[in-house]
Scaffold this motif. Structure first.
Motif, PDB file in Angstrom:
ATOM      1  N   VAL A 226      50.276  34.593  40.172  1.00 26.51           N
ATOM      2  CA  VAL A 226      48.921  34.895  40.634  1.00 26.51           C
ATOM      3  C   VAL A 226      48.380  36.126  39.916  1.00 26.51           C
ATOM      4  N   GLN A 227      49.246  37.097  39.635  1.00 27.30           N
ATOM      5  CA  GLN A 227      48.818  38.272  38.877  1.00 27.30           C
ATOM      6  C   GLN A 227      48.256  37.851  37.523  1.00 27.30           C
ATOM      7  N   VAL A 228      48.955  36.927  36.862  1.00 28.46           N
ATOM      8  CA  VAL A 228      48.486  36.444  35.555  1.00 28.46           C
ATOM      9  C   VAL A 228      47.118  35.785  35.694  1.00 28.46           C
ATOM     10  N   LYS A 229      46.952  35.002  36.751  1.00 26.64           N
ATOM     11  CA  LYS A 229      45.669  34.333  36.987  1.00 26.64           C
ATOM     12  C   LYS A 229      44.553  35.348  37.213  1.00 26.64           C
ATOM     13  N   ILE A 230      44.827  36.364  38.010  1.00 27.44           N
ATOM     14  CA  ILE A 230      43.808  37.379  38.297  1.00 27.44           C
ATOM     15  C   ILE A 230      43.434  38.140  37.031  1.00 27.44           C
ATOM     16  N   ILE A 231      44.447  38.566  36.262  1.00 28.29           N
ATOM     17  CA  ILE A 231      44.173  39.340  35.047  1.00 28.29           C
ATOM     18  C   ILE A 231      43.403  38.501  34.031  1.00 28.29           C
ATOM     19  N   ALA A 232      43.741  37.220  33.929  1.00 24.68           N
ATOM     20  CA  ALA A 232      43.003  36.338  33.018  1.00 24.68           C
ATOM     21  C   ALA A 232      41.536  36.248  33.442  1.00 24.68           C
ATOM     22  N   GLY A 233      41.306  36.170  34.747  1.00 21.36           N
ATOM     23  CA  GLY A 233      39.928  36.140  35.250  1.00 21.36           C
ATOM     24  C   GLY A 233      39.202  37.445  34.974  1.00 21.36           C
ATOM     25  N   LEU A 234      39.918  38.567  35.136  1.00 20.28           N
ATOM     26  CA  LEU A 234      39.302  39.868  34.851  1.00 20.28           C
ATOM     27  C   LEU A 234      38.974  39.992  33.360  1.00 20.28           C
ATOM     28  N   ALA A 235      39.861  39.467  32.514  1.00 18.67           N
ATOM     29  CA  ALA A 235      39.612  39.516  31.070  1.00 18.67           C
ATOM     30  C   ALA A 235      38.299  38.805  30.724  1.00 18.67           C
ATOM     31  N   GLU A 236      38.026  37.711  31.419  1.00 20.14           N
ATOM     32  CA  GLU A 236      36.781  36.984  31.185  1.00 20.14           C
ATOM     33  C   GLU A 236      35.567  37.771  31.658  1.00 20.14           C
ATOM     34  N   SER A 237      35.804  38.764  32.515  1.00 24.80           N
ATOM     35  CA  SER A 237      34.708  39.564  33.070  1.00 24.80           C
ATOM     36  C   SER A 237      34.484  40.863  32.307  1.00 24.80           C
ATOM     37  N   ILE A 238      35.244  41.089  31.249  1.00 21.71           N
ATOM     38  CA  ILE A 238      35.145  42.350  30.504  1.00 21.71           C
ATOM     39  C   ILE A 238      34.452  42.109  29.171  1.00 21.71           C
ATOM     40  N   LEU A 239      33.478  42.949  28.882  1.00 20.88           N
ATOM     41  CA  LEU A 239      32.734  42.848  27.629  1.00 20.88           C
ATOM     42  C   LEU A 239      33.598  43.262  26.432  1.00 20.88           C
ATOM     43  N   LYS A 240      33.147  42.953  25.242  1.00 16.64           N
ATOM     44  CA  LYS A 240      33.849  43.301  24.015  1.00 16.64           C
ATOM     45  C   LYS A 240      34.183  44.798  23.998  1.00 16.64           C
ATOM     46  N   ASP A 241      35.446  45.118  23.708  1.00 11.38           N
ATOM     47  CA  ASP A 241      35.948  46.500  23.651  1.00 11.38           C
ATOM     48  C   ASP A 241      35.929  47.195  25.017  1.00 11.38           C
TER      49      ASP A 241
END
Length: 285
Positions: A226-241
């Motif tokens: 679930v941690q991996v799933k959450i972090i992957a979702g957060l990565a999609e929410s972060i702008l370039k750099d």
């Protein structure tokens, strides 16, 4: 007659069926500790008896969900993290924005509890931008699952405040006397820059993009998948750099290490990799 393990599994299944919260995504020991609190509070002798209470008293679900999502927070918790944001991350981010002619800054405090972390971020932004703050398009979001905590956050009234060195208290708070002692009220000019929302990190939905996401002391309640799933979702929410900030007891797993590079590893501050860097990391992995 159900065994304790069977009753425990039944309780988790009932919570998912009735409220949509998938307890399988929490660590078992954490769940049992939180369930035990509500069993003691309701006088239930075991999980089966507690299931009966949930059926009879829908309000107990609210109390249980609040217990499962409980957070401990304070202003500028882990001062070294906020000092790093203050000295390096925010100045670099502001310079990078100005270099490309942008006046947009977006930050998200995920799992904000009663709002102290979100207001801490907003104070840092106000200090960094100073008199130019009204020229910027700021989006500052604090989110949590706990309705009671979000109500406290929206009120912006606290019994204890400790800021970073060099930040004047009176610039961001008003003080008011009460029978319980001094209360600190977040000033309106700070409060109006913040929006608090109820967001479930485990749900799929439209992703807004941010320059900085703080998700501290949230992952520890979940298993690795679930941690991996959450972090992957957060990565999609972060702008370039953009940046991701985790709690001091949390680390990126091998999968997430292919998405983020450790800019300030001691403070658990990571930067989203470019597509090129991510491909290189994947190749190395």
């Amino acid at each position: 007659m159900f065994s304790e393990d069977q009753a425990f599994a039944l309780l988790k299944r009932r919570i998912y069926q009735d409220r949509g919260l998938d307890c399988e995504q929490y660590k078992e020991n954490y769940l049992k500790r939180r369930f035990a609190v509500r069993l003691r509070a309701t006088g239930a002798g075991d999980y089966m008896e507690y299931l009966g209470i949930l059926r009879r008293d829908p309000d107990e679900y609210t109390r249980l969900l609040n217990e499962l999502t409980i957070n401990v927070t304070q202003f500028f918790r882990d001062k070294d993290v906020f000092n790093r944001l203050r000295s390096d991350v925010l100045p670099d981010l502001v310079r990078a924005k100005e270099k490309i002619g942008s006046r947009s800054l977006r930050v998200w405090s995920a799992g904000c509890a009663s709002g102290e972390e979100t207001y801490s971020l907003t104070i840092l932004l106000a200090e960094e931008l100073g008199a130019t703050i009204d020229r910027w398009n700021l989006r500052i979001v604090g989110s949590d699952l706990d309705d009671a905590s979000l109500r406290v956050a929206k009120r912006g009234v606290y019994s204890e405040v400790e800021l970073l060195e060099g930040i004047p208290l009176e610039r961001h708070f008003e003080m008011a006397a009460s029978p319980e002692g001094t209360r600190y009220l977040v000033r309106d000019e700070l409060k109006r820059r913040v929006r608090f929302e109820k967001i479930n990190l485990l749900e799929e939905g439209e992703r807004r993009r941010y320059d900085i996401v703080l998700c501290r002391n949230v992952l520890i309640y979940f298993g690795r998948q679930v941690q991996v799933k959450i972090i992957a979702g957060l990565a999609e929410s972060i702008l370039k750099d953009g940046y991701l900030v985790l709690g001091k007891s949390e680390t990126l797993g091998p999968e997430a290490s292919k998405m983020f590079k450790p800019t300030f590893p001691r403070e658990r501050i990571y930067q989203l990799m470019s597509a090129t860097d991510a491909r290189k990391a994947a190749t190395r992995g």
